[in-house]
Design a protein around this motif. Structure first.
Motif, mmCIF file in Angstrom:
data_model
loop_
_atom_site.group_PDB
_atom_site.id
_atom_site.type_symbol
_atom_site.label_atom_id
_atom_site.label_comp_id
_atom_site.label_asym_id
_atom_site.label_seq_id
_atom_site.Cartn_x
_atom_site.Cartn_y
_atom_site.Cartn_z
ATOM 1 N N THR A 246 -1.587 4.173 -4.404
ATOM 2 C CA THR A 246 -0.807 3.006 -4.813
ATOM 3 C C THR A 246 -0.929 2.848 -6.315
ATOM 4 O O THR A 246 -2.039 2.877 -6.861
ATOM 5 C CB THR A 246 -1.334 1.739 -4.114
ATOM 6 O OG1 THR A 246 -1.409 1.967 -2.703
ATOM 7 C CG2 THR A 246 -0.416 0.550 -4.389
ATOM 8 N N THR B 14 8.720 4.605 -6.214
ATOM 9 C CA THR B 14 9.356 4.138 -4.985
ATOM 10 C C THR B 14 10.171 2.883 -5.280
ATOM 11 O O THR B 14 11.135 2.582 -4.581
ATOM 12 C CB THR B 14 8.317 3.817 -3.906
ATOM 13 O OG1 THR B 14 7.381 2.851 -4.411
ATOM 14 C CG2 THR B 14 7.550 5.070 -3.504
ATOM 15 N N LYS C 22 0.844 -1.196 0.000
ATOM 16 C CA LYS C 22 0.000 0.000 0.000
ATOM 17 C C LYS C 22 0.880 1.247 0.000
ATOM 18 O O LYS C 22 1.836 1.360 0.770
ATOM 19 C CB LYS C 22 -0.904 0.007 1.237
ATOM 20 C CG LYS C 22 -1.876 1.181 1.294
ATOM 21 C CD LYS C 22 -2.776 1.078 2.504
ATOM 22 C CE LYS C 22 -3.665 2.300 2.651
ATOM 23 N NZ LYS C 22 -4.567 2.500 1.512
ATOM 24 N N GLY C 23 0.583 2.187 -0.913
ATOM 25 C CA GLY C 23 1.331 3.441 -0.996
ATOM 26 C C GLY C 23 2.537 3.396 -1.908
ATOM 27 O O GLY C 23 3.148 4.437 -2.165
ATOM 28 N N GLU C 24 2.891 2.206 -2.420
ATOM 29 C CA GLU C 24 4.033 2.115 -3.333
ATOM 30 C C GLU C 24 3.663 2.637 -4.723
ATOM 31 O O GLU C 24 2.517 2.525 -5.153
ATOM 32 C CB GLU C 24 4.497 0.664 -3.477
ATOM 33 C CG GLU C 24 5.426 0.193 -2.379
ATOM 34 C CD GLU C 24 6.161 -1.072 -2.786
ATOM 35 O OE1 GLU C 24 7.408 -1.036 -2.855
ATOM 36 O OE2 GLU C 24 5.504 -2.100 -3.030
ATOM 37 N N ALA D 204 0.873 10.316 -7.116
ATOM 38 C CA ALA D 204 1.929 9.700 -6.308
ATOM 39 C C ALA D 204 2.148 10.482 -5.024
ATOM 40 O O ALA D 204 2.288 9.907 -3.938
ATOM 41 C CB ALA D 204 3.221 9.618 -7.116
ATOM 42 N N GLN D 205 2.145 11.795 -5.130
ATOM 43 C CA GLN D 205 2.337 12.644 -3.955
ATOM 44 C C GLN D 205 1.190 12.518 -2.961
ATOM 45 O O GLN D 205 1.364 12.712 -1.762
ATOM 46 C CB GLN D 205 2.506 14.101 -4.391
ATOM 47 C CG GLN D 205 3.809 14.360 -5.138
ATOM 48 C CD GLN D 205 3.809 15.683 -5.883
ATOM 49 O OE1 GLN D 205 2.835 16.445 -5.858
ATOM 50 N NE2 GLN D 205 4.917 15.981 -6.571
ATOM 51 N N SER D 206 0.000 12.158 -3.462
ATOM 52 C CA SER D 206 -1.169 12.011 -2.589
ATOM 53 C C SER D 206 -1.191 10.672 -1.866
ATOM 54 O O SER D 206 -2.033 10.451 -0.997
ATOM 55 C CB SER D 206 -2.465 12.160 -3.410
ATOM 56 O OG SER D 206 -2.695 10.997 -4.205
ATOM 57 N N GLY D 207 -0.270 9.756 -2.236
ATOM 58 C CA GLY D 207 -0.208 8.464 -1.572
ATOM 59 C C GLY D 207 -0.930 7.344 -2.294
ATOM 60 O O GLY D 207 -1.043 6.234 -1.757
#
Length: 353
Positions: free
Chosen positions: A188, A204, A26-28, A183-186
């Motif tokens: 995935t 990432t 998550k978040g990658e 991407a900056q907002s998180g």
């Protein structure tokens, strides 16, 4: 979020993916790179079973996608997919394209769907296009609408299959800017792309595919700065080049410079390097070299963007036009880190920085 184990995909006797085992957390932001024909898009499409694997397992948030009992349509609501060719509904307005999924599949009211749609269109810079139809939009605008449409379904992950490959070079930046904001907002994301500078800046983790699987993976600074395996090094260091052959003194000198600038934009060169290449090309082909003598221009650089080379070939007697004096020659020598001139019946002027 996603667990892939021993993934395989074959078309008859052709094994496209032999064995992939990896995870997406998550978040990658995972970018998948590699030569054409190495299974990158097939791998991405397998993640939501658009291209079902012939072996191995895929789990999404703990649910097996390869289990025949799994409701794939329910899972796909959580996995947004952006394709190369937009796939917008041509008979619907931009606003309706964004509202149809939430109202039909999520049971959201039209008023709520429309409110969210307008917010998303503002996010991707297209608020004024809500009532337009897809055929009234540029390629970059269509792809931004396609991204907003996926976001309207509130997905847990976004999958991008070469989202800029069908775009004119001048429009690539429109789409990559939107993905950078995601991407900056998180969000995935897993992205198949040939835009190396974009991959370097937004990821990432980088997955380099070759030989039927994941050949090498790691953070961007390792894959682009110090790859460990031979094929990765060769791919990262490959030279990208722009060539323009000049056949007569009546050539389109404006078209030459614009083509070069578009090439720079498509490869995400910095504004400084793009302006430098464009200015030196223009000074050489318009002001310093007689048009009747011009033969061609070649601009090249490695994917690492650690060096640039602009070479102009021209006929006539042996002469380095940057040493003839005058403001234009001074501009060229001021911009280039080094200037070399060779003559073997043809003048070759090579500028490096």
């Amino acid at each position: 979020m996603i667990s892939i184990k021993n993934l395989q995909k074959s078309y008859g006797s052709l094994a496209v993916i032999r064995d992939i085992t990896t995870t997406i957390e998550k978040g990658e932001v995972i970018t998948i790179i590699g030569p054409s024909g190495t299974g990158k898009s097939t791998f991405l499409r397998a993640l939501n079973m658009l291209d079902p694997p012939t072996g191995g397992t895929i789990e999404f948030e703990g649910q097996s996608l390869t289990d025949k009992k799994t409701d794939l349509n329910h899972i796909r609501k959580k996995m947004g997919m952006v394709f190369q060719n937009f796939n917008l509904f041509a008979h619907m307005s931009v606003l309706d394209n964004l509202c149809v999924g939430p109202t039909k599949l999520l049971g959201v009211s039209r008023a709520e769907a429309e409110k969210t749609a307008r917010e998303l269109l503002a996010t991707v810079g297209l608020a004024e296009k809500a009532d337009a139809y897809p055929d009234e939009l540029s390629g970059g605008q269509k792809q931004r609408v396609a991204i907003a449409r996926c976001l309207s379904m509130k997905p847990d992950i976004m999958l991008f299959d070469e989202p800029t490959s069908a775009l004119d070079p001048t429009m690539v930046g429109e789409v990559t800017a939107v993905i950078r904001r995601l991407a900056q907002s998180g969000m995935t994301m897993a992205i198949v792309t040939h835009e190396m500078e974009f991959a370097k800046n937004v990821s990432t983790r980088i997955i380099y595919m070759d030989e039927g699987g994941i050949y090498e993976e790691g953070p961007p600074d390792v894959i682009f700065g110090a790859p460990k395996r031979e094929k990765t090094r060769a791919f990262i260091r490959r030279v990208k080049s722009f060539r323009y052959e000049i056949r007569s003194e009546a050539f389109d000198f404006i078209g030459l410079t614009n083509s070069l600038l578009n090439f720079c934009a498509a490869n995400a060169l910095s504004k400084s390097d793009t302006n430098k290449a464009g200015l030196m090309s223009e000074e050489l082909t318009v002001n310093l070299i007689d048009k009747k003598d011009l033969l061609g221009l070649h601009f090249s650089f490695p994917d690492s963007l650690e060096s640039f080379e602009l070479t102009v070939t021209y006929g006539g007697e042996a002469r380095d036009v940057t040493r003839t004096g005058g403001m234009e020659a001074d501009i060229i020598r001021g911009l280039a880190g080094s200037v070399t001139h060779d003559y073997d019946g043809v003048n070759r002027l090579c500028l490096k920085w």
